[in-house]
Design a protein around this motif. Structure first.
Motif, PDB file in Angstrom:
ATOM      1  N   VAL A 134      62.479   3.139 -37.651  1.00  0.00           N
ATOM      2  CA  VAL A 134      62.973   1.914 -38.254  1.00  0.00           C
ATOM      3  C   VAL A 134      62.823   1.880 -39.675  1.00  0.00           C
ATOM      4  O   VAL A 134      63.393   1.201 -40.494  1.00  0.00           O
ATOM      5  N   CYS A 150      61.700  -2.519 -31.699  1.00  0.00           N
ATOM      6  CA  CYS A 150      60.588  -1.496 -32.430  1.00  0.00           C
ATOM      7  C   CYS A 150      59.216  -2.728 -32.626  1.00  0.00           C
ATOM      8  O   CYS A 150      58.227  -2.124 -32.973  1.00  0.00           O
ATOM      9  N   ARG A 210      59.539   3.521 -33.805  1.00  0.00           N
ATOM     10  CA  ARG A 210      60.452   3.441 -32.513  1.00  0.00           C
ATOM     11  C   ARG A 210      59.949   2.829 -31.465  1.00  0.00           C
ATOM     12  O   ARG A 210      58.694   2.715 -31.416  1.00  0.00           O
ATOM     13  N   PRO A 211      60.747   2.227 -30.353  1.00  0.00           N
ATOM     14  CA  PRO A 211      60.208   1.284 -29.405  1.00  0.00           C
ATOM     15  C   PRO A 211      59.169   2.065 -28.668  1.00  0.00           C
ATOM     16  O   PRO A 211      59.220   3.170 -28.263  1.00  0.00           O
TER      17      PRO A 211
END
Lengths: 582, 334
Positions: B242, B273, B284-285
């Motif tokens: 992100v 995210c 990141r997620p």
């Protein structure tokens, strides 16, 4: 901070974790405070080395502690003999190696290692190269390690060809080797530079004494023999693995041409406006531009075509009134570019209202290079191979794009139709980047139109129904009087549009234009045809008010033409317009 | 045959709306975790941490929730005799934290809490012969530093402070960091990296030298950072993160090519995210959140046009209204 997965745990696990963290925190804070207080007291001994070591092992980004450590080491240098110092620094290198094993990406650790290497009485560069080899073996994208390697290579004088061979090995054995290709791009021009530039001519300034070291410059291109070998190397890479994007990126660089040298590309003299307009091959600062009229230096001020540009490819100066307005007089003008020791002459003959002097796009090798027979044949066979690959892998966008680039290099006009078809496929195969491909295609179509102008009319620029989404190379269109951009997908006429100083007629119907910022101070503009666009407010039309000769304006099929009282407002805003279509 | 594209998969139940309140609560609570181990470990960058937190709060219109006086006092106690500012009390001064301190004080319109002349002197003293700037007296040149310089020097006083550094040499150094792909690395010869590209584009913007960038070539390299998940990586063959929604996106904005990114797909990646439980954004997620990624997630959304968030300036990563107040509008290409 990166790559730490969130793991769910029970309340009890949470409590245990919390207790453990509390314990760790206590130890950490005690050690940190001990470090700070020792340093404050000016303590530079083994004990201090110990505590800082303890903390840095688990937190190598704690920069201040590396600083303290350096102070201690520098002090020890003054009180120990050379052998002892060598031992101390070797121990430091071992310590650093263990730090790097834990965290190979810590700026602090790599920087400190570099510092230690320069302080070692007897540095062992082979050892350092060995460390780099091992580190890159584990992760050949670790840029800290690559940068460190480059420092070691420089300090120890490793020959360029050996490093080139190193990249050969890495590229041959690994996927994801962008770092290696990148390194190659810096080594090749050193080992196999392009042949020296032709002698400077009046239009072409001599090479600067120290050009910025960029792989885009002439001085960083590769000689042809080596280039052809390199094509083969890269081709092997992407045919072995068509998804290896690094090779495709590198290949694009190989196919590209050097940036244009800085030169004066066109001088235009106009009796009616009493101006001299100069176009350069790159955006420049007009400092050091001198104008001679019939051998006499003129005191003039150069202005940019648009207030937004402090560095512009096109500059204009106004001559004192009456200087050249008498059409029965002949004049000779010379523009001197002092900084670059270049100049251009332009003769303004009796009976002529304007005069210009300009290199053709072909002469300038503007949008295509002259290819040797050998290179042509190599590129042609590569094009064939890529087309075969494309049949096997129809969804591979790299291959499609490369086919287009090869066709541009070989014969931009001949391959125009195929190029357009490939772009269409590319937009479908790589949807996320369709805007990029549209803009790139637009650029190529504009280049083709400029090339075609060489064989036809140099003052008419017509590019209709080509799905144009952007305008570029406007600095090449200084002499254009008639421009047809109709039936495209343009949304704006950007500030660069104001470089079209000779423009008289603009046809731009059937686009999506909502921004006319660049239709600004165009002294000869008489007709603007904007039927079926997206002009929505009166403010959008304000730039037109700066064009004193504007007579005819077609705004049918625009949201603005439906506004109340718009006709009256436009009459006030644009008093020179006598033919207004709403 | 062939390598797989490195990427993440976004789960269907990933967050898809912007949870501003949760993020504001997360940041507001973050500073009070002084007895937290992780927090203490990151003390070496505290000043930047504060800048990240405050900037994202300001972008969300929540700056008043932070303790202004405490922060200003903290900054004062971090300015050293040489003029440089350290990350925290007891730590050594460094250009990066000097920059962060100046940016924080700009948010608070309180730059004179620092001895500005001394800051300028400190920075001037860090310029090297090749035009680059060291991060501190221990060396480590990097093109990243240049951005810090230029940025922090413009803040105290846009007029007149610039001339004590050799701008031409600095520009020359940055240009020497330009690579075959149009990007920039840390040093001449270093590989292109989105973070460095951001710093160099920002620097060239602030010095009016953006025309030296090959915008089409660099823009292509940058738009190729977008992966099938919609997220952006920092260089080829890396996972999306992100924070690159900022470094890459802002760079594209500066060079006038932000439309080369698929905005909708990027937006869904950024939103995915978020952590719905704790607030904040992760790289990141599914990963752990932190203030750094929270700022760049929100700033990225702002650049993408999210109207729930204030407009952010792509060159300086600060709210546009702050820059308007000090009358600073760096160039960007159109």
């Amino acid at each position: 901070m990166h790559g730490r997965v969130k793991v769910k745990s029970t309340a009890q696990q949470e409590e245990e974790k919390r207790k453990e963290r509390e314990k760790k925190l206590k130890i950490y804070v005690a050690a940190r405070d001990a470090c700070f207080s020792k340093r404050k007291e000016g303590v530079w001994d083994d004990g201090a080395l110990q505590i800082t070591q303890q903390l840095l092992s688990s937190n190598p980004d704690f920069g201040t502690l590396w600083n303290y450590r350096r102070e201690i080491l520098m002090h020890l240098e003054t009180v120990k003999d050379e052998d002892e110092v060598q031992k101390i620094y070797e121990a430091e290198l071992s310590f650093l190696e263990s730090c790097l094993k834990v965290n190979p990406k810590s700026y602090g650790s790599w920087h400190h290692r570099g510092w230690v290497s320069t302080r070692l009485p007897r540095p062992d560069w082979a050892r350092e190269l060995g460390l780099c080899d091992r580190c890159l073996n584990l992760d050949d994208r670790n840029f800290h390690c690559w940068d460190y390697r480059r420092m070691v290579v420089k300090k120890s004088g490793v020959p360029v060809d050996r490093e080139l061979a190193f990249t050969d090995r890495l590229i041959g054995s690994n996927f994801s080797n962008y770092s290696s290709w990148h390194y190659r791009s810096t080594l090749l021009p050193l080992l196999h530079p392009e042949s020296p530039e032709p002698l400077p001519s009046p239009r072409r300034p001599p090479p600067r004494s120290s050009p910025p070291a960029s792989p885009q410059n002439h001085s960083h291109r590769v000689c042809e023999a080596q280039l052809l070998k390199e094509y083969e190397l890269v081709q092997n890479a992407f045919f072995t693995d068509p998804n290896d994007q690094s090779a495709w990126f590198y290949y694009r660089w190989l196919l590209g041409r050097a940036e244009r040298e800085e030169m004066i590309s066109c001088v235009l003299v106009s009796r009616e406006e009493e101006t001299v307009t100069v176009a350069f091959s790159r955006p420049v600062d007009p400092g050091g531009l001198m104008l001679l009229l019939d051998g006499q230096p003129q005191t003039v001020e150069w202005r940019s075509v648009h207030p937004r540009f402090k560095h512009s490819p096109v500059w204009i100066c106004d001559l004192p009134p009456g200087t050249i307005s008498d059409v029965t007089n002949e004049h000779n003008l010379t523009v001197h570019w002092m900084e670059r020791h270049a100049h251009r002459d332009c003769a303004l003959y009796t009976g002529r209202t304007e005069s210009w002097c300009r290199d053709s796009a072909t002469d300038q090798e503007l949008f295509r290079s002259e290819l040797s027979v050998e290179k042509t044949s190599v590129l042609q066979s590569e094009l064939q191979s890529c087309k075969q690959l494309q049949e096997l892998e129809p969804l591979n966008k790299w291959c499609l794009l490369t086919i287009i680039l090869l066709m541009r290099a070989l014969d931009p006009l001949g391959y125009e139709k195929e190029t357009l078809a490939h772009f269409q496929t590319l937009r479908e195969v790589d949807l996320m980047r369709s805007a990029y491909y549209s803009d790139l295609c637009s650029k190529f179509m504009i280049e083709n139109t400029v090339l075609k102008m060489e064989y036809a009319e140099v003052r008419v620029f017509s590019i209709s129904d080509k799905k144009l989404t952007t305008l570029c190379h406007l600095d090449q269109l200084l002499l254009v009087t008639h421009m047809n951009l109709s039936s495209n997908q343009l949304q704006r006429l950007p500030p660069q549009f104001s470089m079209l100083q000779c423009l008289e007629v603009l046809e731009a119907e059937n686009n999506s234009i909502e921004d006319l910022e660049g239709v600004f101070h165009l002294p000869r503009l008489e007709e603007v045809l904007l039927k079926n666009n997206k002009i929505s407010t009166l403010a959008d039309l304000r730039p037109l008010a700066s064009c004193p000769k504007l007579k005819r304006l077609d705004l049918r099929g625009n949201p603005v033409s439906g506004l109340e009282e718009v006709e009256a407002a436009l009459t006030e805003l644009l008093p020179s317009v006598v033919d207004l279509l709403l | 045959m062939g390598t797989q594209v490195k990427d993440v998969i976004i789960k269907p139940d990933a967050p898809s709306t912007l949870l501003l309140d949760k993020h504001a609560d997360y940041i507001a609570a973050y500073g009070s975790k002084k007895d937290d181990y992780e927090y203490t470990l990151s003390e070496y960058l505290r000043m930047s941490g504060i800048y990240w937190g405050l900037t994202v709060m300001d972008l969300m219109g929540q700056l008043p929730r932070m303790n202004r006086q405490e922060i200003v006092d903290f900054i004062k106690s971090c300015q050293h005799e040489c003029g440089g500012v350290s990350a925290s009390i007891g730590h050594d001064p460094h250009l990066l934290y000097t920059l962060s301190a100046v940016q924080i004080l700009c948010l608070y319109d309180n730059v004179d809490a620092l001895d500005v002349d001394k800051v300028v002197e400190y920075i001037k003293g860090l310029q090297q012969e090749d035009g680059s700037f060291a991060g501190d007296k221990w060396g480590e040149h990097s093109s990243q530093r240049l951005y810090s310089i230029y940025d922090s020097r413009l803040h105290p006083s846009p007029q007149g402070k610039i001339d004590s550094i050799n701008v031409d040499k600095a520009v020359e150094f940055v240009l020497s960091c330009m690579n075959f792909d149009g990007g920039f690395g840390c040093r001449p010869g270093s590989e292109s990296h989105a973070g460095q590209i951001y710093c160099c584009s920002g620097f060239l913007s602030l010095t009016g030298q953006l025309h030296q960038v090959n915008a089409d070539l660099l823009g292509w390299w940058l738009c190729e950072r977008q992966l099938p998940s919609g997220g952006l990586n920092g260089r080829p063959e890396k996972l999306p993160d992100v924070c690159y929604s900022w470094w890459v996106l802002a760079s594209l904005k500066i060079i006038g090519r932000i439309h080369w990114i698929d905005k909708a797909k990027l937006r869904s990646f950024i939103l995915a995210c978020q952590d719905e439980e704790t607030g904040g954004f992760a790289d990141r997620p599914g990963d752990m959140v932190d203030p750094f990624h929270t700022l760049f997630g929100v700033a990225g959304l702002s650049l993408l046009g999210d109207e729930q968030v204030k407009a952010v300036n792509p060159v300086l990563c600060m709210p546009e209204d702050v820059l308007q107040r000090i009358d600073l509008q760096p160039d960007i290409l159109s």
